[in-house]
Design an enzyme around this catalytic site. Structure first.
Site, PDB file in Angstrom:
ATOM      1  CB  VAL A  82      -3.216 102.082 -15.726  1.00 43.77           C
ATOM      2  CG1 VAL A  82      -4.716 102.364 -15.636  1.00 43.77           C
ATOM      3  CG2 VAL A  82      -2.837 101.716 -17.159  1.00 43.77           C
ATOM      4  N   PRO A  83      -2.883 104.988 -13.531  1.00 44.35           N
ATOM      5  CG  PRO A  83      -3.265 107.292 -13.673  1.00 44.35           C
ATOM      6  CD  PRO A  83      -3.084 106.050 -14.513  1.00 44.35           C
ATOM      7  CB  CYS A  84      -5.636 102.193 -10.007  1.00 51.03           C
ATOM      8  SG  CYS A  84      -4.238 101.144  -9.629  1.00 51.03           S
ATOM      9  CG  HIS A  85      -1.280 106.015  -7.678  1.00 49.47           C
ATOM     10  ND1 HIS A  85      -0.886 105.579  -8.935  1.00 49.47           N
ATOM     11  CD2 HIS A  85      -0.888 107.308  -7.592  1.00 49.47           C
ATOM     12  CE1 HIS A  85      -0.286 106.580  -9.569  1.00 49.47           C
ATOM     13  NE2 HIS A  85      -0.278 107.637  -8.778  1.00 49.47           N
TER      14      HIS A  85
END
Length: 178
Positions: A140-143
């Site tokens: 889950v690409p919170c970066h």
């Protein structure tokens, strides 16, 4: 049907370069990807909070497909993840985590972009808090969320990891799609 008392959560360690990340999954999917340098006790405390009646079981075989996808991502040969995730949060957090999955590989959005995406433009701080609670780093690409000014902002995995992931995606062709 398995009741809560019998729930087993499988875990393993993903090793890549200098990092060791704890990963865990329920029968429904990946529920946790930890931060570099995190201890087993931190994983255990998080699981206990989210799944109070579950038991943690080390099971590298069950996590192998997830770890393989993460390795492919780190090697620049995978841009999206195909295996299911099982993330639990408030309805607002889950809405934010779903919005994060809409950010294309190699792109970045600001916190206010995410607030706009969910049609709550004034909820920028709440968006930041929900992003910080994302239990499944990378998948889950919170970066991919940065400050409005373009500054690389906080990340549960640490700033070094966030910069690495953003650079990896830019070098792996994500920016070429712009």
């Amino acid at each position: 049907m398995i009741n809560d008392k019998e729930q087993m959560i499988d875990w393993a360690i993903l090793e890549y370069d200098q990092w060791q990340l704890y990963a865990a999954k329920t029968e429904k999917g990946l529920c946790y990807v930890g931060s570099p340098g995190q201890s087993y006790e931190e994983l255990e405390a998080w699981i206990q909070k989210q799944f109070p009646k579950a038991s943690l079981v080390k099971n590298e075989e069950v996590l192998k497909p997830y770890i393989n996808e993460l390795h492919e991502y780190f090697e620049g040969t995978r841009q999206s993840f195909s295996l299911p995730v099982d993330v639990k949060g408030t309805p607002f957090q889950e809405e934010i985590w779903e919005a994060l999955k809409q950010i294309p590989y190699g792109k970045t959005y600001s916190y206010s972009d995410i607030a706009e995406l969910i049609q709550r433009p004034k909820a920028v701080r709440a968006v930041g808090t929900a992003i910080g609670a994302n239990p499944v780093l990378i998948t889950v690409p919170c970066h991919r969320v940065i400050g409005k000014s373009g500054a690389i902002t906080g990340y549960r995995g640490g700033m070094e990891m966030k910069q690495y992931l953003l650079q990896l995606e830019t070098q792996s062709g994500g920016a070429a799609d712009a």
